[in-house]
Design a protein around this motif. Structure first.
Motif, mmCIF file in Angstrom:
data_model
loop_
_atom_site.group_PDB
_atom_site.id
_atom_site.type_symbol
_atom_site.label_atom_id
_atom_site.label_comp_id
_atom_site.label_asym_id
_atom_site.label_seq_id
_atom_site.Cartn_x
_atom_site.Cartn_y
_atom_site.Cartn_z
ATOM 1 N N ARG A 163 -4.964 -10.515 -8.178
ATOM 2 C CA ARG A 163 -6.304 -9.985 -8.418
ATOM 3 C C ARG A 163 -7.256 -10.515 -7.352
ATOM 4 O O ARG A 163 -7.118 -11.635 -6.853
ATOM 5 N N GLU B 105 -8.433 -7.462 0.661
ATOM 6 C CA GLU B 105 -8.471 -6.045 1.021
ATOM 7 C C GLU B 105 -9.072 -5.175 -0.078
ATOM 8 O O GLU B 105 -9.438 -4.037 0.169
ATOM 9 N N ARG B 106 -9.204 -5.706 -1.303
ATOM 10 C CA ARG B 106 -9.871 -4.957 -2.371
ATOM 11 C C ARG B 106 -11.381 -4.955 -2.186
ATOM 12 O O ARG B 106 -12.105 -4.217 -2.864
ATOM 13 N N HIS C 16 -4.179 -10.474 1.474
ATOM 14 C CA HIS C 16 -3.800 -10.856 0.119
ATOM 15 C C HIS C 16 -4.185 -12.300 -0.211
ATOM 16 O O HIS C 16 -3.674 -12.879 -1.173
ATOM 17 N N CYS D 15 -0.294 -5.708 -4.787
ATOM 18 C CA CYS D 15 0.633 -6.810 -4.560
ATOM 19 C C CYS D 15 0.924 -7.574 -5.842
ATOM 20 O O CYS D 15 1.836 -8.393 -5.888
ATOM 21 N N SER E 16 -7.495 -5.659 -9.629
ATOM 22 C CA SER E 16 -6.071 -5.898 -9.421
ATOM 23 C C SER E 16 -5.645 -5.247 -8.114
ATOM 24 O O SER E 16 -6.220 -4.250 -7.675
ATOM 25 N N CYS E 17 -4.636 -5.836 -7.495
ATOM 26 C CA CYS E 17 -4.155 -5.370 -6.193
ATOM 27 C C CYS E 17 -2.710 -4.892 -6.344
ATOM 28 O O CYS E 17 -1.967 -5.410 -7.191
ATOM 29 N N GLN F 284 -6.812 -14.540 -1.991
ATOM 30 C CA GLN F 284 -7.712 -14.259 -3.109
ATOM 31 C C GLN F 284 -9.124 -14.728 -2.767
ATOM 32 O O GLN F 284 -9.351 -15.885 -2.440
ATOM 33 N N CYS G 1 -7.877 -9.706 -4.243
ATOM 34 C CA CYS G 1 -7.438 -9.894 -2.856
ATOM 35 C C CYS G 1 -8.506 -9.401 -1.882
ATOM 36 O O CYS G 1 -9.299 -8.503 -2.192
ATOM 37 N N ASN H 255 0.802 -1.226 0.000
ATOM 38 C CA ASN H 255 0.000 0.000 0.000
ATOM 39 C C ASN H 255 0.833 1.274 0.000
ATOM 40 O O ASN H 255 0.286 2.369 0.142
#
Length: 405
Positions: free
Chosen positions: A266, A270-271, A251, A263, A260-261, A253, A268, A170
């Motif tokens: 895709r 936290e998204r 992270h 990291c 997309s993240c 999935q 993840c 981040n």
């Protein structure tokens, strides 16, 4: 058996161990007489008196009033831990703020401050200067209270590998040495300082200071911020993994076709369930930039107000986040079988609205009906900085001779 394991323990080493044992027993039974300490520890009364003299010289214990222990026998002088004998400094770098806390030897919070900051757009060197300045303020406050700060721990929101490199998806930086954030000499301080992962320290904060700490058993503490980390505590100790990467819950999935993240993957967790993701989904994305320098609580307050009113977008955003979080945690549960899941960070703030969907997803993904208890952290966003300060105090309890060297 190697030769060194058969060698007799050095006298100094035995004394150091005995000092730690005695200090722990005093802390657990204070105020307590020397005679009672001899009974509890198995040490002779002479040994107890000698060790107390050493601890008192280091400022760690002090004598108090006369005590009567039991119906018979002469009264004795009560010995207690000297709360003002030493203090630990905790510092935290997060995407949206810096924080500091000071704990005394009695594990009481004597100073705590959270300062909003848009750290995602700052250079590491600039953050280090601001953090050192905050540390200076905390140490000055401790000094005004007669507290000597003996060390500091910095909580960082990302991976710290065994070589000491800090990696944070981040933040827009390449790998940065964790020690870049531990130079408190920028504010003229000379303190031994180390850096640790924020989620691990939050788990320790929950273990040592949380309201339900005595009943957690093996647990996973979930730190919900912009990113999502997990501190895994097994048998009272944080599990870090072979390379220090354990607990990167954010992270996992949960949606192969998702966004997309940073990291590189895709979909993840936290998204969907990170702070920014939830606020955007609730229609509050504009507040993130508006309040970047005034703190993370204003957008969360707006979110809870929407949830209170039954706003459909906010309600669905939190339900979806809770479902994703519960599904991710169900995979964690299958691997480590914890007694308890602790929801911290923003998840403690929105717990009334997210808890049900988390528990439903856990039950749906559970094996043979084995689902851990889910509880809400009483520490919220303060868990990591308290764990950081507490680590210094715990190290001192484990080795009081640190102050004698």
């Amino acid at each position: 058996m190697p030769p060194e394991s058969r060698a007799p323990m050095r006298h100094a080493g035995m004394r150091e161990r005995n000092l730690a044992v005695l200090l722990g027993v005093i802390a657990a039974n204070q105020p307590v007489t020397r005679a009672r300490l001899a009974t509890l520890t198995g040490f002779t009364k002479t040994t107890v008196s000698n060790l107390i003299a050493v601890l008192a010289e280091a400022g760690l214990v002090h004598d108090g009033d006369m005590l009567h222990e039991g119906d018979r026998g002469r009264p004795g002088i009560g010995v207690s831990v000297n709360g003002a004998g030493a203090a630990g400094l905790g510092l935290e770098v997060n995407v949206g703020y810096l924080a500091a806390a000071v704990l005394d030897l009695g594990r009481r919070v004597r100073y705590r401050l959270l300062v909003a900051a848009d750290n995602r757009n700052r250079d590491p060197a600039e953050i280090a200067v601001a953090l050192a300045r905050l540390a200076g303020q905390a140490v000055d406050s401790a000094a005004e209270q007669g507290l000597p700060v003996i060390g500091a721990t910095v909580a960082l929101p990302g991976l710290i590998d065994r070589s000491g490199m800090f990696r944070a998806p981040n933040f827009p930086w390449d790998d940065v040495p964790a020690e870049a954030f531990t130079d408190l000499g920028l504010s003229g301080l000379k303190l031994p300082t180390r850096a640790e992962n924020e989620a691990n320290l939050a788990a320790l904060g929950e273990l040592w200071f949380g309201a339900g700490r005595a009943d957690l058993g093996d647990f996973v503490h979930v730190s919900g911020e912009i990113g999502i980390g997990a501190g895994v505590v097994l048998d009272g100790r944080v599990f870090q993994g072979a390379h220090g990467y354990a607990g990167e819950l954010g992270h996992l999935q949960v949606d192969p076709d998702g966004e997309s993240c940073p990291c590189g993957a895709r979909g993840c967790l936290e998204r969907i369930a990170g702070r920014d993701a939830v606020l955007h989904a609730a229609g509050l994305g504009d507040m993130l930039a508006e309040h970047a320098l005034t703190g993370p609580m204003e957008p969360l307050s707006a979110l809870t107000a929407l949830l209170d009113s039954g706003d459909p977008a906010a309600t669905e955003a939190v339900r979806r986040a809770g479902d994703a979080l519960g599904r991710a945690l169900s995979d964690v549960v299958k691997v480590i079988d914890p007694d308890t899941i602790v929801l911290g960070g923003i998840f403690s703030t929105i717990a009334p609205w997210i808890l049900r969907s988390v528990e439903e997803a856990l039950r749906a993904g559970g094996l043979y009906g084995q689902v851990p208890t889910v509880v809400v952290s009483s520490l919220g966003e303060h868990a990591a900085v308290l764990g950081a300060a507490g680590q210094i105090i715990e190290h001192l309890y484990a080795d009081p001779a640190l102050l004698l060297r």
